[in-house]
Design a protein around this motif. Structure first.
Motif, PDB file in Angstrom:
ATOM      1  N   LEU A 111      40.759  35.738  39.885  1.00 26.04           N
ATOM      2  CA  LEU A 111      41.079  34.826  38.792  1.00 26.04           C
ATOM      3  C   LEU A 111      41.587  35.610  37.588  1.00 26.04           C
ATOM      4  CD1 LEU A 111      41.019  32.056  37.374  1.00 26.04           C
ATOM      5  CD2 LEU A 111      38.617  32.461  36.857  1.00 26.04           C
ATOM      6  N   GLY A 112      40.934  36.736  37.291  1.00 30.31           N
ATOM      7  CA  GLY A 112      41.395  37.573  36.189  1.00 30.31           C
ATOM      8  C   GLY A 112      42.801  38.098  36.418  1.00 30.31           C
ATOM      9  N   LEU A 113      43.082  38.558  37.638  1.00 29.94           N
ATOM     10  CA  LEU A 113      44.430  39.039  37.941  1.00 29.94           C
ATOM     11  C   LEU A 113      45.461  37.926  37.804  1.00 29.94           C
ATOM     12  CD1 LEU A 113      43.890  41.325  41.082  1.00 29.94           C
ATOM     13  CD2 LEU A 113      44.300  42.026  38.714  1.00 29.94           C
ATOM     14  N   ALA A 114      45.116  36.736  38.323  1.00 28.41           N
ATOM     15  CA  ALA A 114      46.051  35.615  38.254  1.00 28.41           C
ATOM     16  C   ALA A 114      46.371  35.246  36.807  1.00 28.41           C
ATOM     17  CB  ALA A 114      45.482  34.404  38.996  1.00 28.41           C
ATOM     18  N   LEU A 115      45.354  35.258  35.954  1.00 30.25           N
ATOM     19  CA  LEU A 115      45.568  34.870  34.566  1.00 30.25           C
ATOM     20  C   LEU A 115      46.342  35.933  33.797  1.00 30.25           C
ATOM     21  CD1 LEU A 115      42.098  33.265  33.859  1.00 30.25           C
ATOM     22  CD2 LEU A 115      44.279  32.106  34.147  1.00 30.25           C
ATOM     23  N   ILE A 116      46.090  37.214  34.106  1.00 32.51           N
ATOM     24  CA  ILE A 116      46.895  38.272  33.494  1.00 32.51           C
ATOM     25  C   ILE A 116      48.354  38.114  33.908  1.00 32.51           C
ATOM     26  CG2 ILE A 116      47.336  40.760  33.481  1.00 32.51           C
ATOM     27  CD1 ILE A 116      44.296  41.156  33.783  1.00 32.51           C
ATOM     28  N   GLY A 117      48.560  37.783  35.181  1.00 30.30           N
ATOM     29  CA  GLY A 117      49.916  37.551  35.656  1.00 30.30           C
ATOM     30  C   GLY A 117      50.579  36.386  34.950  1.00 30.30           C
ATOM     31  N   VAL A 118      49.817  35.312  34.734  1.00 29.36           N
ATOM     32  CA  VAL A 118      50.371  34.145  34.036  1.00 29.36           C
ATOM     33  C   VAL A 118      50.790  34.523  32.625  1.00 29.36           C
ATOM     34  CG1 VAL A 118      49.814  31.891  33.077  1.00 29.36           C
ATOM     35  CG2 VAL A 118      49.125  32.440  35.403  1.00 29.36           C
ATOM     36  N   VAL A 119      49.925  35.248  31.911  1.00 25.18           N
ATOM     37  CA  VAL A 119      50.236  35.645  30.531  1.00 25.18           C
ATOM     38  C   VAL A 119      51.484  36.515  30.487  1.00 25.18           C
ATOM     39  CG1 VAL A 119      49.437  36.963  28.544  1.00 25.18           C
ATOM     40  CG2 VAL A 119      47.844  35.495  29.770  1.00 25.18           C
ATOM     41  N   GLY A 120      51.489  37.566  31.318  1.00 23.32           N
ATOM     42  CA  GLY A 120      52.598  38.511  31.277  1.00 23.32           C
ATOM     43  C   GLY A 120      53.912  37.915  31.736  1.00 23.32           C
TER      44      GLY A 120
END
Length: 368
Positions: free
Chosen positions: A228-237
């Motif tokens: 979930l953390g990786l997915a959200l970092i990806g969404v932000v970036g």
């Protein structure tokens, strides 16, 4: 066949967050051609859906109402929203002075009218009426209304600074008040009156156990938390990467700058919207309302303090006060939402009313 489909679902929710991070590293800080923007958009959408999946795994593990709190992704919503707002404010100059206001207000209208209206409509059409707990929903609505008024309406009427802006002291007060109210609501939802926020049966009995699927193991939940953390970092970036395309597209179409805030809010709230609709289909309307109003609350109660802190080192104005048209829509939303919440039951009519208000907001955003 079903087992194979489940296996494919599991695989793509594992691979997409990793792919998003790889793509983020390769595209960060570069001017992207059209084909790459299209690829980034596809991966961005996949990351949002993967985030929903992993959030639901965590939510199912911890149970209600903590599950709804996790599904609201309060911290995640704030991270994404603040990251997008701050990066666009840094690059946008004076034209981005109202971006925080437009995005937060868009989040309120999307959740309180768009998401709530869709969930009530889906649940009532599928199950006859949508049933929820008026005590918990009313408390959430009151908190959202207070936060919205203190942060978005009050600046229009203050006189310490010209224009619809807070002075430094007023902005500090609004930020601290938002944090205190949000913290008080979380304590009420998860500790003192948690039964007010649990889904109920049509006879009014609280549903404490959700048996629609086996509870995942602690190891699975922790693994999903990392993804979930990786997915959200990806969404932000990745959203940062396509944001220039969004802004140039809005400008080329001759649309108002506020449309950028609407697009950002729609992107940020997509995971919560999908999760809320799934709960509504399962006749867990209280969970849907927890998600919708909790997202609105997090958007105001956490984003405003974060943007206020960021404004210390950001140059330029921070305009938070709403105009007359948007204040009227906010007042109508609060009144209609109150009438919807009081009975604890809703028909397709209530869902339709909220959706019409949301449609009016979108129409006025495009054509002020």
């Amino acid at each position: 066949m079903i087992a194979r489909l489940r296996s494919l679902t599991t695989q793509w929710t594992l691979l997409v967050p990793v792919l998003a991070i790889v793509l983020l590293v390769l595209t960060w800080g570069r001017d992207l051609p059209g084909a790459v923007v299209a690829l980034v958009t596809v991966v961005l959408a996949g990351s949002v859906l993967a985030a929903v999946h992993h959030a639901e795994v965590i939510a199912h593990r911890v149970g209600e109402p903590f599950g709804s709190l996790v599904l609201v992704l309060a911290v995640a919503v704030t991270v994404i929203e603040v990251a997008l707002i701050v990066t666009l404010m840094v690059d946008g100059g004076d034209k981005s002075a109202t971006l925080a206001r437009d995005t937060v207000f868009a989040a309120v209208m999307i959740t309180c009218n768009g998401v709530v209206g869709l969930c009530l409509l889906v649940a009532s059409l599928r199950h006859g009426t949508a049933v929820f707990n008026p005590e918990g929903t009313g408390a959430a609505l009151a908190t959202v209304a207070t936060l919205a008024t203190l942060s978005l309406v009050l600046p229009t009427f203050t006189t310490s600074k010209p224009g619809p802006e807070f002075s430094g002291v007023q902005l500090t007060f609004a930020a601290l008040s938002s944090l205190i109210l949000y913290g008080l609501f979380v304590a009420t939802q998860t500790v003192r009156h948690r039964d007010y926020f649990l889904p109920i049966t049509r006879q009014g009995e609280v549903i404490t156990v959700d048996d629609h699927a086996a509870v995942p193991s602690a190891r699975t939940a922790w693994f999903s938390l990392g993804l979930l953390g990786l997915a959200l970092i990806g969404v932000v970036g990745l959203a940062k990467g396509v944001s220039p395309t969004i802004e140039s597209g809005v400008e080329a179409a001759g649309l108002h700058q506020a449309v950028v805030g609407v697009i950002i809010a729609l992107l940020v709230l997509l995971p919560e919207t999908i999760a809320a609709l799934r709960s509504a289909r399962r006749d867990r309307v209280q969970t849907s309302l927890n998600l919708a109003l909790g997202s609105a609350m997090a958007s105001i109660g956490l984003t405003i303090p974060a943007v206020a802190l960021a404004s210390v080192w950001l140059s330029g104005r921070l305009v938070l006060g709403l105009g007359a048209t948007h204040m009227l829509l906010l007042a109508l939303t609060v009144v209609v939402s109150s009438l919807t919440v009081v009975p604890g039951r809703a028909t397709p009519l209530q869902g339709g009313v909220h959706l019409v208000i949301f449609a009016a907001y979108l129409e006025l955003a495009i054509n002020p």
